[in-house]
Scaffold this active site. Structure first.
Site, mmCIF file in Angstrom:
data_model
loop_
_atom_site.group_PDB
_atom_site.id
_atom_site.type_symbol
_atom_site.label_atom_id
_atom_site.label_comp_id
_atom_site.label_asym_id
_atom_site.label_seq_id
_atom_site.Cartn_x
_atom_site.Cartn_y
_atom_site.Cartn_z
ATOM 1 N N SER A 199 -3.097 2.124 10.849
ATOM 2 C CA SER A 199 -2.218 2.090 9.690
ATOM 3 C C SER A 199 -2.072 0.678 9.132
ATOM 4 C CB SER A 199 -0.834 2.633 10.061
ATOM 5 O OG SER A 199 0.060 2.476 8.978
ATOM 6 N N HIS A 238 -5.629 4.242 7.708
ATOM 7 C CA HIS A 238 -4.488 5.016 7.197
ATOM 8 C C HIS A 238 -3.748 4.169 6.173
ATOM 9 C CE1 HIS A 238 -1.541 8.297 7.618
ATOM 10 N NE2 HIS A 238 -0.595 7.367 7.522
ATOM 11 N N ASP A 270 -0.572 4.017 3.747
ATOM 12 C CA ASP A 270 0.743 4.570 3.433
ATOM 13 C C ASP A 270 1.218 4.113 2.057
ATOM 14 O OD1 ASP A 270 1.567 6.072 5.793
ATOM 15 O OD2 ASP A 270 1.540 4.146 6.838
ATOM 16 N N MET A 286 4.394 4.292 -0.513
ATOM 17 C CA MET A 286 5.834 4.588 -0.567
ATOM 18 C C MET A 286 6.380 4.186 -1.930
ATOM 19 S SD MET A 286 6.908 3.017 3.114
ATOM 20 C CE MET A 286 5.921 3.326 4.582
ATOM 21 N N HIS A 294 -1.732 8.544 2.741
ATOM 22 C CA HIS A 294 -0.493 9.264 3.060
ATOM 23 C C HIS A 294 0.513 8.940 1.965
ATOM 24 C CE1 HIS A 294 3.089 9.717 6.102
ATOM 25 N NE2 HIS A 294 3.084 10.650 5.177
ATOM 26 N N MET A 301 3.911 9.084 0.534
ATOM 27 C CA MET A 301 5.338 9.303 0.783
ATOM 28 C C MET A 301 6.073 9.045 -0.521
ATOM 29 S SD MET A 301 5.842 7.666 4.574
ATOM 30 C CE MET A 301 4.435 6.542 4.589
ATOM 31 N N ASP A 308 2.199 10.629 13.471
ATOM 32 C CA ASP A 308 2.384 9.289 12.916
ATOM 33 C C ASP A 308 3.798 8.816 13.216
ATOM 34 O OD1 ASP A 308 2.484 6.974 11.440
ATOM 35 O OD2 ASP A 308 2.075 7.912 9.501
#
Length: 214
Positions: free
Chosen positions: A8, A33, A35, A37, A66, A68, A175
């Protein structure tokens, strides 16, 4: 199948992001990975399209995005165009879960569906027949370096049983707080993909850290 390790980037040193990516790739990690946000779905803002556009030319591993973020369908095409290999979004953030899944798959990407720790598995059972991956958050999403929540283990077990009983081609990702000790716990419960950030990027020997997760 062998356990897949996704490093990540949320835990990487952003001042040396390119170097951190290369270190992760050389460590034996299988995926990167990423992320995203938005400060609305979770109480944090990470990075988005401009950063991925800059570093994507450096990445040789599959990129696992991912999202979010609220209303994730708005950004499916954007991340698909940036060359990611899969997009995972949150069940709690989408007004029409199936439409988002269909949109991801229309771009020939791995479609993943994620749930927060408090969301019961029963809520996403109807969608397991149309996704490629389900992500169980083992911490509250939004910040790296959190402590693993052991009460989430039953969700991994429940999903593993349903997937196996129904002979579905769906992998389980976890995760949050994944390290040498917790990785053994989630693997025993049936997890296929382990996302790890702080444990990998803060390790003196990143290759050994990745090996220990398997």
């Amino acid at each position: 199948m062998k356990t897949i390790i996704a490093a990540s980037l949320l835990a990487a040193d952003f001042a040396y992001l390119a170097d951190n990516i290369k270190r992760a790739e050389k460590s034996g990690a299988d995926w990167i990975h990423y992320d995203v946000m938005d400060g609305m779905f979770v109480r944090n803002i990470s990075f988005g399209e401009p950063v991925l556009k800059s570093v994507s030319k450096l990445i040789t591993l599959p990129v696992d995005a991912h999202l979010m973020i609220m209303d994730p369908i708005r950004y499916i095409d954007n991340y698909a165009d940036l060359g990611v290999n899969g997009i995972t979004f949150h069940f709690e953030a989408a007004s029409d879960t199936q439409t988002v899944i269909d949109k991801i798959r229309s771009r020939n990407l791995r479609a993943g569906l994620s749930v927060k720790p408090a969301t019961p598995v029963s809520m996403i059972i109807p969608y397991l027949h149309s996704v490629d991956m389900v992500l169980v958050m083992t911490v509250e999403p939004g910040f790296g370096g959190q402590v693993f929540l052991p009460e989430t283990l039953h969700k991994v077990k429940e999903l593993r049983k349903y997937i196996d009983d129904n002979k579905l081609d769906v992998i389980i990702q976890v995760d949050g707080g994944i390290n040498k000790e917790t990785s053994a716990m989630v693997r025993e419960c049936g997890a296929d993909v382990l996302v790890s950030g702080s444990y990998i990027f803060n390790a003196e020997d990143m290759s050994e850290a990745v090996r220990s997760l398997r």
